[in-house]
Enzyme design. Structure first.
Site: not given
Ligand code: FPP
Length: 253
Positions: A33, A50, A144
């Site tokens: 997150d 992201h 893994l």
């Molecule tokens: C939450 O942060 C994160 C997500 C909804 C997406 C997570 C995805 C990645 C870390 C990349 C994934 C990689 C692959 C390879 C699939 P948020 O956007 O809710 O952050 P915020 O709470 O600060 O708005």
């Protein structure tokens, strides 16, 4: 298996040596997150967070391999994430393809097997195609297990299991008198996987957000204020060190 860690100049520089970790969590689950906030702090669009988060996934996998973790389940896209603006949803659903395009050779080199949990069929074709390709290419790897929760929501998973169980009761594949927790577990997306030993959530939020509600019953939780794109190797190691101190009693004494 020992791998070269790009972030520790030598093996001895790693904050903990592999043999010092007495309790290696077999299964680590992570709620990644804070990508949006990370980008906002830098005046960048949310998708930049992201993108950075994707690279952190690669490094996190390398640490997990190094410390001999067996399963890494990452919450990449929830069934609730469809509520985000269309452009962000599209970007998030393109990320698995980007990840595979960029890092599949590294995953193969590290003997990683890629799998997913969640409603795979409802993903866009291009996401499915790329992920299926990675699953097929890595299916015989026995290192893994990198398990992406993609279009995953725990309540939907449990609802799906209830419906499948009712169907099997109806067609007498199952007997109500024998139905127990072990059998219910077999109807979840995580069939055959051990429950997570350690759950990590970044960004300071302390909630489960509909992630693995059944499977986390006895999991140890570890929270950090660090935003996912800043989740560097030392932070993962901090979580692993903290896990060493946990006394897991599973309701016993
Ligand atoms: C939450 O942060 C994160 C997500 C909804 C997406 C997570 C995805 C990645 C870390 C990349 C994934 C990689 C692959 C390879 C699939 P948020 O956007 O809710 O952050 P915020 O709470 O600060 O708005």
């Amino acid at each position: 298996m020992s791998i070269k860690l790009p972030f520790f100049k030598s093996k001895r520089e790693a904050p903990i040596q592999v043999d010092e970790l007495k309790h290696v969590p077999e299964h680590v689950a992570i709620i990644m997150d804070g990508n949006g906030r990370w980008a906002k702090k830098r005046g960048l669009p949310r998708i930049a967070g992201h993108k950075e988060g994707m690279d952190v996934v690669k490094r996190t996998v390398e640490i997990a391999v190094h410390y001999n973790i067996k399963i890494l389940t990452l919450f990449a896209f929830s069934t609730e994430n469809w509520k985000r603006p269309k452009s962000e949803v599209e970007y998030l659903l393109k990320l698995p393809k980007d990840f595979i395009h960029t890092y599949l050779p590294d995953m193969i080199k590290n003997n990683v097997r890629i799998e997913t949990i969640g409603d795979f069929d409802s993903l866009p074709e291009h996401t499915k195609e790329a992920v299926q390709y990675a699953k097929d290419k890595t299916k015989d790897n026995d290192g893994l297990l990198l398990n992406f929760a993609l279009n995953y929501g725990s309540r939907k998973e449990i609802m799906r299991a209830i419906k499948l169980i009712m169907k099997d009761l109806d067609n007498q594949q199952l007997d109500l008198d024998n139905l127990d927790e072990e059998i219910v577990s077999k109807y979840l997306y995580t069939e055959g996987l051990s429950d997570p030993d350690l759950l990590i959530r970044t960004s300071g939020e302390r909630r489960l957000s509909n992630f693995l509600l059944w499977q986390l019953a006895y999991t140890e939780f570890w929270f950090t204020d660090v935003l996912w794109p800043d989740f560097k190797e030392e932070i993962f190691v901090e979580a692993l060190l903290d896990f060493q101190k946990r006394s897991r009693r599973y309701g016993g004494i």
